[in-house]
Design an enzyme around this catalytic site. Structure first.
Site, short mmCIF file in Angstrom:
data_model
loop_
_atom_site.label_atom_id
_atom_site.label_comp_id
_atom_site.label_asym_id
_atom_site.label_seq_id
_atom_site.Cartn_x
_atom_site.Cartn_y
_atom_site.Cartn_z
N HIS A 262 0.85 -1.20 0.00
CA HIS A 262 0.00 0.00 0.00
C HIS A 262 0.88 1.23 0.00
O HIS A 262 1.95 1.24 0.62
CB HIS A 262 -0.90 0.01 1.24
CG HIS A 262 -2.08 0.91 1.12
ND1 HIS A 262 -2.01 2.26 1.34
CD2 HIS A 262 -3.35 0.64 0.76
CE1 HIS A 262 -3.21 2.79 1.14
NE2 HIS A 262 -4.04 1.84 0.78
N ASP A 316 -8.05 -5.21 -0.26
CA ASP A 316 -8.49 -6.08 -1.36
C ASP A 316 -8.21 -7.55 -1.11
O ASP A 316 -8.82 -8.41 -1.75
CB ASP A 316 -7.83 -5.64 -2.66
CG ASP A 316 -8.34 -4.27 -3.09
OD1 ASP A 316 -7.53 -3.33 -3.17
OD2 ASP A 316 -9.56 -4.14 -3.29
C1 SDX Z 1 -6.24 0.01 -2.98
O1 SDX Z 1 -4.32 4.45 -2.04
C2 SDX Z 1 -5.36 3.88 -1.45
O2 SDX Z 1 -5.82 4.28 -0.41
C3 SDX Z 1 -5.95 2.68 -2.22
C4 SDX Z 1 -6.99 1.85 -1.45
C5 SDX Z 1 -8.27 2.65 -1.23
O3 SDX Z 1 -9.00 2.34 -0.28
O4 SDX Z 1 -8.59 3.51 -2.11
O5 SDX Z 1 -6.46 1.44 -0.21
C6 SDX Z 1 -7.40 0.61 -2.27
O6 SDX Z 1 -6.00 0.35 -4.12
C7 SDX Z 1 -5.34 -0.94 -2.24
C8 SDX Z 1 -4.09 -1.41 -3.09
C9 SDX Z 1 -4.56 -2.49 -4.07
N1 SDX Z 1 -3.48 -2.83 -5.00
C10 SDX Z 1 -2.83 -4.02 -4.93
O7 SDX Z 1 -3.02 -4.87 -4.07
C11 SDX Z 1 -1.82 -4.24 -6.05
C12 SDX Z 1 -0.51 -4.78 -5.47
N2 SDX Z 1 0.13 -3.71 -4.70
C13 SDX Z 1 1.21 -2.99 -5.32
O8 SDX Z 1 1.03 -2.77 -6.70
C14 SDX Z 1 1.66 -1.79 -4.51
O9 SDX Z 1 1.80 -2.20 -3.22
C15 SDX Z 1 0.84 -0.50 -4.55
C16 SDX Z 1 0.64 -0.02 -5.93
C17 SDX Z 1 -0.46 -0.69 -3.87
C18 SDX Z 1 1.65 0.56 -3.78
O10 SDX Z 1 2.88 0.60 -4.36
P1 SDX Z 1 3.89 1.85 -4.21
O11 SDX Z 1 3.60 2.62 -2.97
O12 SDX Z 1 3.92 2.62 -5.50
O13 SDX Z 1 5.24 1.14 -3.97
P2 SDX Z 1 6.08 0.37 -5.09
O14 SDX Z 1 5.17 -0.27 -6.12
O15 SDX Z 1 7.14 1.30 -5.58
O16 SDX Z 1 6.73 -0.82 -4.22
C19 SDX Z 1 7.82 -0.55 -3.32
C20 SDX Z 1 8.59 -1.86 -3.25
C21 SDX Z 1 8.95 -2.41 -4.62
O17 SDX Z 1 10.12 -3.21 -4.47
P3 SDX Z 1 11.54 -2.58 -5.02
O18 SDX Z 1 11.33 -2.23 -6.47
O19 SDX Z 1 11.80 -1.37 -4.13
O20 SDX Z 1 12.53 -3.71 -4.80
O21 SDX Z 1 7.74 -2.86 -2.64
C22 SDX Z 1 7.50 -3.90 -3.57
C23 SDX Z 1 7.83 -3.34 -4.95
O22 SDX Z 1 8.21 -4.36 -5.83
N3 SDX Z 1 6.09 -4.25 -3.51
C24 SDX Z 1 5.60 -5.48 -3.65
C25 SDX Z 1 4.21 -5.36 -3.57
N4 SDX Z 1 3.89 -4.06 -3.39
C26 SDX Z 1 5.06 -3.39 -3.35
N5 SDX Z 1 6.22 -6.67 -3.86
C27 SDX Z 1 5.41 -7.74 -3.96
N6 SDX Z 1 4.07 -7.70 -3.90
C28 SDX Z 1 3.43 -6.53 -3.69
N7 SDX Z 1 2.13 -6.50 -3.63
#
Ligand code: SDX
Length: 379
Positions: A262, A316
């Site tokens: 998140h 989710d």
């Molecule tokens: C919702 O914003 C809100 O409030 C949204 C929400 C709402 O109520 O409106 O809460 C609802 O959208 C919840 C989120 C649902 N999405 C997912 O579950 C999709 C999977 N999650 C990721 O795509 C990610 O965690 C995000 C997009 C939610 C947040 O990502 P960020 O803050 O942009 O961080 P990032 O993608 O840059 O990740 C930072 C690191 C990375 O590793 P490095 O490149 O630094 O080595 O953390 C890792 C990412 O690869 N990482 C994950 C991961 N999420 C982040 N690794 C594995 N699995 C994951 N799910």
């Protein structure tokens, strides 16, 4: 205000405005709506009462709640032209495309669609919220070759939706589960879809355009579309023995696990905590305990692998098993998120308009300068 721009990709470190609606402490994993903890609201409130709270910055007394509920119930039934339009939508359409189209179409039959007054915006917010259940349920019944169900203005919001969708009144358990999910998904600060709605309303465009913008934004799998992706992942894994190799394989390939991580929460999302407990009984009652147990195992593996990096289940992750246990088609999971989040989107639009400022950030131009216009024959 001094002009001191700096690049902030994804607006990670940007506060775009103030709000009194949702407080999120990402470090402690706290979510409050107007200062009331989400756990208390999920246990004690209803979606109608929670929406009143978000839109009015306080809980209603009984007569205020009754009047607000009546206003919503009075608007359950979309215009006949919309029911006719639903019948024209291809039965193999993606429900989120259908819903985005239908909410946009509602504006064509609302005489005050472009009335920017706070009073008209409040009425339109109620209209869009109240009619969303009929749009989702109507399309689902159309695509399945079933007759529409008439909205029943004597029913509460959650009860009306389930009845519109299935043709039968929900059980007490199903109604409570639906109400809890609607409360938990109602608002969440400046998430991507809420911010998208604000960008639209900040130009003094209309509420229908703002909500349509938000629906398109919520659809993405990094945002609201994650709940459907979680369910597809659980189906793909199929059985408990395959959980570990599947998850570890994805992590090794640096692929993201849907339902985890998140932008704000670096502790577990309190909505996921609540849903996990709530869903276990529902899954048990509906013969879906395997899905719950697989989810639990995924959580354990992820905690060991990436928990220390602040990657935990989000709303989710367990909403997927909840909706599946309620018998909903997977491609209706995100439309349900829309149905709830209209409460937050409309509330933030009405709040932002009280101190409106056009949202228009800068970009850091990194292209060339002083380039000649080259005639076609010389290119
Ligand atoms: C919702 O914003 C809100 O409030 C949204 C929400 C709402 O109520 O409106 O809460 C609802 O959208 C919840 C989120 C649902 N999405 C997912 O579950 C999709 C999977 N999650 C990721 O795509 C990610 O965690 C995000 C997009 C939610 C947040 O990502 P960020 O803050 O942009 O961080 P990032 O993608 O840059 O990740 C930072 C690191 C990375 O590793 P490095 O490149 O630094 O080595 O953390 C890792 C990412 O690869 N990482 C994950 C991961 N999420 C982040 N690794 C594995 N699995 C994951 N799910």
């Amino acid at each position: 205000m001094t002009f001191a721009p700096s690049l902030d990709l994804g607006l990670v470190n940007t506060i775009a405005a103030e709000s009194k609606m949702s407080f999120i402490d990402g470090t402690k994993g706290v979510l409050e709506y107007v200062g009331i903890d989400i756990d208390s609201l999920a246990r004690n409130s209803t979606f109608e009462e929670t929406t009143y709270l978000l839109w009015n910055s306080r809980l209603p007394n009984q007569s205020e709640l009754d009047e607000f509920t009546r206003q919503i119930q009075a608007e359950y039934d979309p215009p006949n032209e919309i029911w006719d339009l639903i019948k024209r939508i291809p039965t193999d359409a993606v429900p989120m495309h259908a819903l985005r189209t239908l909410v946009s179409a509602l504006s064509l039959f609302d005489p005050e669609a472009d009335d920017p007054s706070p009073e008209a915006n409040h009425r339109k917010s109620i209209r869009i919220l109240a009619q969303c259940p009929a749009l989702i349920a109507g399309y689902d019944r159309h695509r399945k070759g079933k007759d529409f169900v008439e909205p029943d203005s004597s029913l509460g919001f959650a009860e009306n939706f389930v009845t519109l969708l299935t043709g039968d009144k929900p059980t007490e358990t199903m109604q409570k589960a639906m109400d809890v999910c609607l409360i938990l998904h109602a608002d969440h600060g400046f998430n991507a879809s809420t911010f998208a709605a604000l960008v639209t309303i900040s130009t003094l465009s209309d509420m229908y355009s703002a909500v349509t913008t938000a629906i398109g934004t919520l659809k993405g799998p990094l945002h609201g579309g994650a709940n459907e992706a979680v369910m597809h992942m659980l189906k793909e894994i199929g059985e408990m023995d395959k959980v570990e190799p599947f998850i570890k394989g994805k992590l090794e390939r640096k692929e993201k696990i849907m339902g985890f991580g998140h932008r704000v929460y670096k502790a577990i999302d309190p909505r996921a905590t609540y849903l996990k407990t709530f869903t276990k009984q529902l899954a048990e009652d509906t013969g879906n305990l395997d899905l719950y147990e697989m989810s639990n195992k995924i959580e354990t593996i992820m905690k060991a692998a990436v928990g220390a990096r602040g990657i935990h289940p989000n709303v989710d992750f367990y909403s997927a098993t909840t909706y599946y246990s309620l018998g909903l088609d997977i491609d209706l999971f995100t439309p349900l998120f829309v149905m709830s989040r209209i409460s937050g989107w409309a509330g933030h639009c009405m709040e932002y308009l009280q101190h409106n400022s056009l949202i228009r950030p800068r970009c850091d131009y990194v292209g060339p300068h002083e380039m000649p216009y080259v005639a076609m024959e010389e290119r």
